[in-house]
Design a protein around this motif. Sequence first.
Motif, PDB file in Angstrom:
ATOM      1  N   GLN A 279      -5.061  -0.971   3.060  1.00 52.70           N
ATOM      2  CA  GLN A 279      -5.909  -0.718   1.896  1.00 52.70           C
ATOM      3  C   GLN A 279      -7.364  -0.668   2.371  1.00 52.70           C
ATOM      4  OE1 GLN A 279      -4.507   0.030  -0.934  1.00 52.70           O
ATOM      5  NE2 GLN A 279      -2.452  -0.585  -0.355  1.00 52.70           N
ATOM      6  N   PRO A 280      -7.835   0.515   2.767  1.00 52.28           N
ATOM      7  CA  PRO A 280      -9.165   0.591   3.381  1.00 52.28           C
ATOM      8  C   PRO A 280     -10.312   0.329   2.411  1.00 52.28           C
ATOM      9  CG  PRO A 280      -8.292   2.788   3.012  1.00 52.28           C
ATOM     10  CD  PRO A 280      -7.197   1.813   2.629  1.00 52.28           C
ATOM     11  N   VAL A 281     -11.367  -0.258   2.951  1.00 52.34           N
ATOM     12  CA  VAL A 281     -12.637  -0.336   2.248  1.00 52.34           C
ATOM     13  C   VAL A 281     -13.308   1.003   2.540  1.00 52.34           C
ATOM     14  CG1 VAL A 281     -14.891  -1.469   2.160  1.00 52.34           C
ATOM     15  CG2 VAL A 281     -12.828  -2.841   2.477  1.00 52.34           C
ATOM     16  N   ILE A 282     -13.536   1.780   1.523  1.00 54.79           N
ATOM     17  CA  ILE A 282     -13.946   3.167   1.707  1.00 54.79           C
ATOM     18  C   ILE A 282     -15.434   3.347   1.984  1.00 54.79           C
ATOM     19  CG2 ILE A 282     -13.971   5.461   0.638  1.00 54.79           C
ATOM     20  CD1 ILE A 282     -11.153   4.538   1.121  1.00 54.79           C
ATOM     21  N   GLU A 283     -16.284   2.751   1.184  1.00 51.44           N
ATOM     22  CA  GLU A 283     -17.684   3.157   1.193  1.00 51.44           C
ATOM     23  C   GLU A 283     -18.643   2.190   1.854  1.00 51.44           C
ATOM     24  OE1 GLU A 283     -19.046   4.748  -2.427  1.00 51.44           O
ATOM     25  OE2 GLU A 283     -17.171   5.749  -2.853  1.00 51.44           O
ATOM     26  N   THR A 284     -18.266   1.635   2.976  1.00 49.34           N
ATOM     27  CA  THR A 284     -19.216   0.777   3.679  1.00 49.34           C
ATOM     28  C   THR A 284     -18.871   0.725   5.157  1.00 49.34           C
ATOM     29  OG1 THR A 284     -20.409  -1.308   3.560  1.00 49.34           O
ATOM     30  CG2 THR A 284     -18.007  -1.424   3.416  1.00 49.34           C
ATOM     31  N   LYS A 285     -19.795   0.199   5.906  1.00 52.04           N
ATOM     32  CA  LYS A 285     -19.585  -0.045   7.329  1.00 52.04           C
ATOM     33  C   LYS A 285     -19.686  -1.543   7.551  1.00 52.04           C
ATOM     34  CE  LYS A 285     -21.326   4.322   9.005  1.00 52.04           C
ATOM     35  NZ  LYS A 285     -22.206   5.000   9.925  1.00 52.04           N
ATOM     36  N   LEU A 286     -19.167  -1.987   8.660  1.00 51.31           N
ATOM     37  CA  LEU A 286     -19.164  -3.407   8.960  1.00 51.31           C
ATOM     38  C   LEU A 286     -20.580  -3.987   8.963  1.00 51.31           C
ATOM     39  CD1 LEU A 286     -17.134  -5.585   9.497  1.00 51.31           C
ATOM     40  CD2 LEU A 286     -17.278  -5.091  11.912  1.00 51.31           C
ATOM     41  N   GLU A 287     -21.543  -3.234   9.418  1.00 48.65           N
ATOM     42  CA  GLU A 287     -22.920  -3.742   9.470  1.00 48.65           C
ATOM     43  C   GLU A 287     -23.485  -4.019   8.078  1.00 48.65           C
ATOM     44  OE1 GLU A 287     -25.751   0.102   9.936  1.00 48.65           O
ATOM     45  OE2 GLU A 287     -24.409  -0.274  11.603  1.00 48.65           O
TER      46      GLU A 287
ATOM     47  N   CYS B 168      -1.637   3.574  14.178  1.00 50.55           N
ATOM     48  CA  CYS B 168      -1.228   4.444  13.073  1.00 50.55           C
ATOM     49  C   CYS B 168      -2.392   4.646  12.099  1.00 50.55           C
ATOM     50  CB  CYS B 168      -0.045   3.795  12.357  1.00 50.55           C
ATOM     51  SG  CYS B 168       0.654   4.753  11.027  1.00 50.55           S
ATOM     52  N   LYS B 169      -2.541   5.854  11.576  1.00 46.28           N
ATOM     53  CA  LYS B 169      -3.572   6.104  10.564  1.00 46.28           C
ATOM     54  C   LYS B 169      -3.289   5.244   9.338  1.00 46.28           C
ATOM     55  CE  LYS B 169      -4.438  10.871  11.891  1.00 46.28           C
ATOM     56  NZ  LYS B 169      -4.342  12.272  11.482  1.00 46.28           N
ATOM     57  N   ILE B 170      -4.344   4.708   8.747  1.00 47.28           N
ATOM     58  CA  ILE B 170      -4.197   3.796   7.610  1.00 47.28           C
ATOM     59  C   ILE B 170      -3.362   4.417   6.498  1.00 47.28           C
ATOM     60  CG2 ILE B 170      -5.482   2.753   5.689  1.00 47.28           C
ATOM     61  CD1 ILE B 170      -7.510   1.746   7.665  1.00 47.28           C
ATOM     62  N   GLU B 171      -3.615   5.674   6.179  1.00 45.62           N
ATOM     63  CA  GLU B 171      -2.905   6.318   5.066  1.00 45.62           C
ATOM     64  C   GLU B 171      -1.424   6.574   5.352  1.00 45.62           C
ATOM     65  OE1 GLU B 171      -4.990   9.537   7.461  1.00 45.62           O
ATOM     66  OE2 GLU B 171      -5.571   7.593   6.650  1.00 45.62           O
ATOM     67  N   GLU B 172      -0.982   6.408   6.589  1.00 48.65           N
ATOM     68  CA  GLU B 172       0.422   6.628   6.951  1.00 48.65           C
ATOM     69  C   GLU B 172       1.203   5.324   7.133  1.00 48.65           C
ATOM     70  OE1 GLU B 172       0.435   9.011  10.496  1.00 48.65           O
ATOM     71  OE2 GLU B 172      -0.574  10.688   9.515  1.00 48.65           O
ATOM     72  N   ARG B 173       0.551   4.199   7.057  1.00 52.22           N
ATOM     73  CA  ARG B 173       1.184   2.916   7.398  1.00 52.22           C
ATOM     74  C   ARG B 173       2.337   2.529   6.470  1.00 52.22           C
ATOM     75  NH1 ARG B 173      -4.314  -0.239   9.354  1.00 52.22           N
ATOM     76  NH2 ARG B 173      -4.524   1.041  11.230  1.00 52.22           N
ATOM     77  N   TRP B 174       2.203   2.750   5.164  1.00 52.10           N
ATOM     78  CA  TRP B 174       3.287   2.356   4.256  1.00 52.10           C
ATOM     79  C   TRP B 174       4.547   3.173   4.564  1.00 52.10           C
ATOM     80  CZ3 TRP B 174       6.232   4.616   0.315  1.00 52.10           C
ATOM     81  CH2 TRP B 174       6.990   3.714  -0.450  1.00 52.10           C
ATOM     82  N   HIS B 175       4.398   4.503   4.669  1.00 51.66           N
ATOM     83  CA  HIS B 175       5.564   5.355   4.964  1.00 51.66           C
ATOM     84  C   HIS B 175       6.195   5.007   6.308  1.00 51.66           C
ATOM     85  CE1 HIS B 175       5.448   7.723   1.426  1.00 51.66           C
ATOM     86  NE2 HIS B 175       4.353   8.374   1.704  1.00 51.66           N
ATOM     87  N   LYS B 176       5.375   4.803   7.321  1.00 53.31           N
ATOM     88  CA  LYS B 176       5.917   4.484   8.648  1.00 53.31           C
ATOM     89  C   LYS B 176       6.580   3.108   8.663  1.00 53.31           C
ATOM     90  CE  LYS B 176       3.514   7.744  11.355  1.00 53.31           C
ATOM     91  NZ  LYS B 176       3.754   8.397  12.552  1.00 53.31           N
ATOM     92  N   ALA B 177       6.003   2.152   7.958  1.00 55.79           N
ATOM     93  CA  ALA B 177       6.591   0.806   7.914  1.00 55.79           C
ATOM     94  C   ALA B 177       7.951   0.840   7.226  1.00 55.79           C
ATOM     95  CB  ALA B 177       5.653  -0.166   7.189  1.00 55.79           C
ATOM     96  N   ILE B 178       8.036   1.530   6.126  1.00 61.46           N
ATOM     97  CA  ILE B 178       9.303   1.568   5.392  1.00 61.46           C
ATOM     98  C   ILE B 178      10.362   2.355   6.165  1.00 61.46           C
ATOM     99  CG2 ILE B 178       9.047   3.560   3.844  1.00 61.46           C
ATOM    100  CD1 ILE B 178       9.763   1.494   1.576  1.00 61.46           C
ATOM    101  N   LYS B 179       9.938   3.411   6.842  1.00 63.73           N
ATOM    102  CA  LYS B 179      10.883   4.184   7.662  1.00 63.73           C
ATOM    103  C   LYS B 179      11.326   3.395   8.887  1.00 63.73           C
ATOM    104  CE  LYS B 179       9.676   8.813   6.170  1.00 63.73           C
ATOM    105  NZ  LYS B 179       9.159  10.127   6.546  1.00 63.73           N
ATOM    106  N   SER B 180      10.510   2.445   9.338  1.00 64.71           N
ATOM    107  CA  SER B 180      10.861   1.641  10.522  1.00 64.71           C
ATOM    108  C   SER B 180      12.099   0.779  10.287  1.00 64.71           C
ATOM    109  CB  SER B 180       9.685   0.764  10.957  1.00 64.71           C
ATOM    110  OG  SER B 180       9.549  -0.372  10.119  1.00 64.71           O
ATOM    111  N   ILE B 181      12.430   0.529   9.035  1.00 62.83           N
ATOM    112  CA  ILE B 181      13.635  -0.250   8.730  1.00 62.83           C
ATOM    113  C   ILE B 181      14.769   0.647   8.232  1.00 62.83           C
ATOM    114  CG2 ILE B 181      12.502  -2.463   8.396  1.00 62.83           C
ATOM    115  CD1 ILE B 181      12.580  -1.969   5.363  1.00 62.83           C
TER     116      ILE B 181
END
Length: 188
Positions: free
Chosen positions: A46-54, A161-174
Amino acid sequence: MNKNKKFLSGNFLIASPSMLDPRFYKSVIYMVSHRNEGAMGITINQPVIETKLENIINLDEIKEKSNIDNIPITIGGPVDTKKGFVLHTREFKDKSTIKISKNIFLTSNTNILKSIIKGKGPKNSLFALGYAGWISGQLESEISDNGWLVAPGDPKLIFECKIEERWHKAIKSIGVNPGLLNLESGNC
């Protein structure tokens, strides 16, 4: 029960389509700790979209941009959202670093960020604001209500893995096809 047993520590929780809490819709959570007393995890997709770490932390050492802009930032969960946590690989360790699995560690102080800025930090890292937490028995209840699927924790999913692909890849991993899941559980 064995008080020191780690249960799901080091595994992923994958939100199933029947997860009703909108804060966890299609979330993948890396389990940092799971014991009789409760559980803690970091949401990794769940990315934080509009900021940088600084803009989040105040470090005088961030005069040079260096490697700090390359750290992905996620909303780690709804608990203690002003606190930062860094999931990372083994190349960094200090007194607050917790070993979660063979290849994944957690540090929650600014020393790791200072090391990354100086080019001496871990090879891979993910910065999260807040965490997901459960009291004793709560997570087990959510799993039995089909809110979560469990998968082995894989560093590649967190760091490569790209953040937006993590849910699909995680579920497919099982071995689950997400298109075949429905909202109704098989419980009577």
